[in-house]
Design a protein around this motif. Sequence first.
Motif, mmCIF file in Angstrom:
data_model
loop_
_atom_site.group_PDB
_atom_site.id
_atom_site.type_symbol
_atom_site.label_atom_id
_atom_site.label_comp_id
_atom_site.label_asym_id
_atom_site.label_seq_id
_atom_site.Cartn_x
_atom_site.Cartn_y
_atom_site.Cartn_z
ATOM 1 N N GLY A 35 0.764 -1.282 0.014
ATOM 2 C CA GLY A 35 -0.033 -0.111 -0.084
ATOM 3 C C GLY A 35 0.839 1.170 0.217
ATOM 4 O O GLY A 35 0.620 2.077 -1.000
ATOM 5 N N TYR A 36 1.731 1.519 0.878
ATOM 6 C CA TYR A 36 2.474 2.758 0.872
ATOM 7 C C TYR A 36 3.294 2.861 -0.236
ATOM 8 O O TYR A 36 3.527 3.875 -0.494
ATOM 9 N N GLN A 37 3.806 1.713 -0.879
ATOM 10 C CA GLN A 37 4.841 1.864 -1.917
ATOM 11 C C GLN A 37 3.630 2.394 -3.239
ATOM 12 O O GLN A 37 4.122 3.296 -3.904
ATOM 13 N N LEU A 38 2.392 1.857 -3.335
ATOM 14 C CA LEU A 38 1.494 2.155 -4.327
ATOM 15 C C LEU A 38 1.102 3.594 -3.964
ATOM 16 O O LEU A 38 1.075 4.525 -5.187
ATOM 17 N N ARG A 39 1.080 4.119 -2.878
ATOM 18 C CA ARG A 39 0.624 5.599 -2.724
ATOM 19 C C ARG A 39 1.613 6.522 -3.113
ATOM 20 O O ARG A 39 1.555 7.412 -3.864
ATOM 21 N N ALA A 40 3.019 6.189 -2.595
ATOM 22 C CA ALA A 40 4.119 7.122 -3.087
ATOM 23 C C ALA A 40 4.314 6.944 -4.847
ATOM 24 O O ALA A 40 4.571 8.172 -5.080
ATOM 25 N N ALA A 41 4.075 5.806 -5.314
ATOM 26 C CA ALA A 41 4.097 5.664 -6.773
ATOM 27 C C ALA A 41 3.397 6.404 -7.441
ATOM 28 O O ALA A 41 3.642 7.170 -8.277
ATOM 29 N N PHE A 42 2.125 6.398 -7.179
ATOM 30 C CA PHE A 42 0.693 7.006 -7.671
ATOM 31 C C PHE A 42 1.175 8.784 -7.659
ATOM 32 O O PHE A 42 1.281 9.183 -8.384
ATOM 33 N N GLU A 43 1.611 9.110 -6.322
ATOM 34 C CA GLU A 43 1.669 10.808 -6.321
ATOM 35 C C GLU A 43 2.914 11.055 -6.954
ATOM 36 O O GLU A 43 2.956 12.075 -7.674
ATOM 37 N N SER A 44 4.085 10.065 -6.864
ATOM 38 C CA SER A 44 5.275 10.446 -7.824
ATOM 39 C C SER A 44 4.718 10.686 -9.440
ATOM 40 O O SER A 44 5.376 11.327 -10.047
ATOM 41 N N SER A 45 4.077 9.621 -9.809
ATOM 42 C CA SER A 45 3.553 9.496 -11.372
ATOM 43 C C SER A 45 2.852 10.881 -11.775
ATOM 44 O O SER A 45 2.667 11.059 -12.731
ATOM 45 N N THR A 46 1.833 11.352 -10.728
ATOM 46 C CA THR A 46 0.937 12.403 -11.044
ATOM 47 C C THR A 46 1.710 13.814 -10.576
ATOM 48 O O THR A 46 1.049 14.622 -10.640
#
Length: 187
Positions: free
Chosen positions: A18-29
């Motif tokens: 989860g935390y990796q997904l959140r960080a990757a999502f925010e980084s990607s956007t």
Amino acid sequence: MSVKHGLLALLERGPMYGYQLRAAFESSTGGTWPLNIGQVYTTLSRLERDELVRPLPENETGQRPFEITDLGHAELAKWFASPVSRSDRPRDELAIKLALAITTPGVDVRAVVQTQRGAAMRTLQEYTRLKTDVGDLPWLLVLDSMIFQAEAEVRWLDHCEASLVRYEAPAAQPVDADLPRDAEVPR
């Protein structure tokens, strides 16, 4: 964009928790769409329920990563192959605000337009400044989209202002004008 499809796209890169997904999502956007970690885990639960992802065994730090399933790959491919409909986007608060400003007594609609134009121009300048610091293509594309939207807003506000110059407000009608003469008006 749905969070569901965003998480599936990130899991296409490989298993993440989860935390990796959140960080990757925010980084990607580019941080333009912050995600609440609760939203990530709620979405993961739904994806798991729909068999689009599956949990893997906990890693050495106690985190449980998820991976995309074959059904998830198919859903993601379908999403990438489908256009985004205008009706899928949120309501346009600015259009609604201006429509209401025109019909609300005592509101200086031109001032509302000017205030919004000033904010849009400042936003456009900030995005343009940020563009000089960006080398990452995904973030650059998000930034370009934001710049184009701000430019379109300024053009639309110009159109609104020109339309206001030609606009003649209809004569004010009492609220109960459409009621028959013998109808009782609730008080």
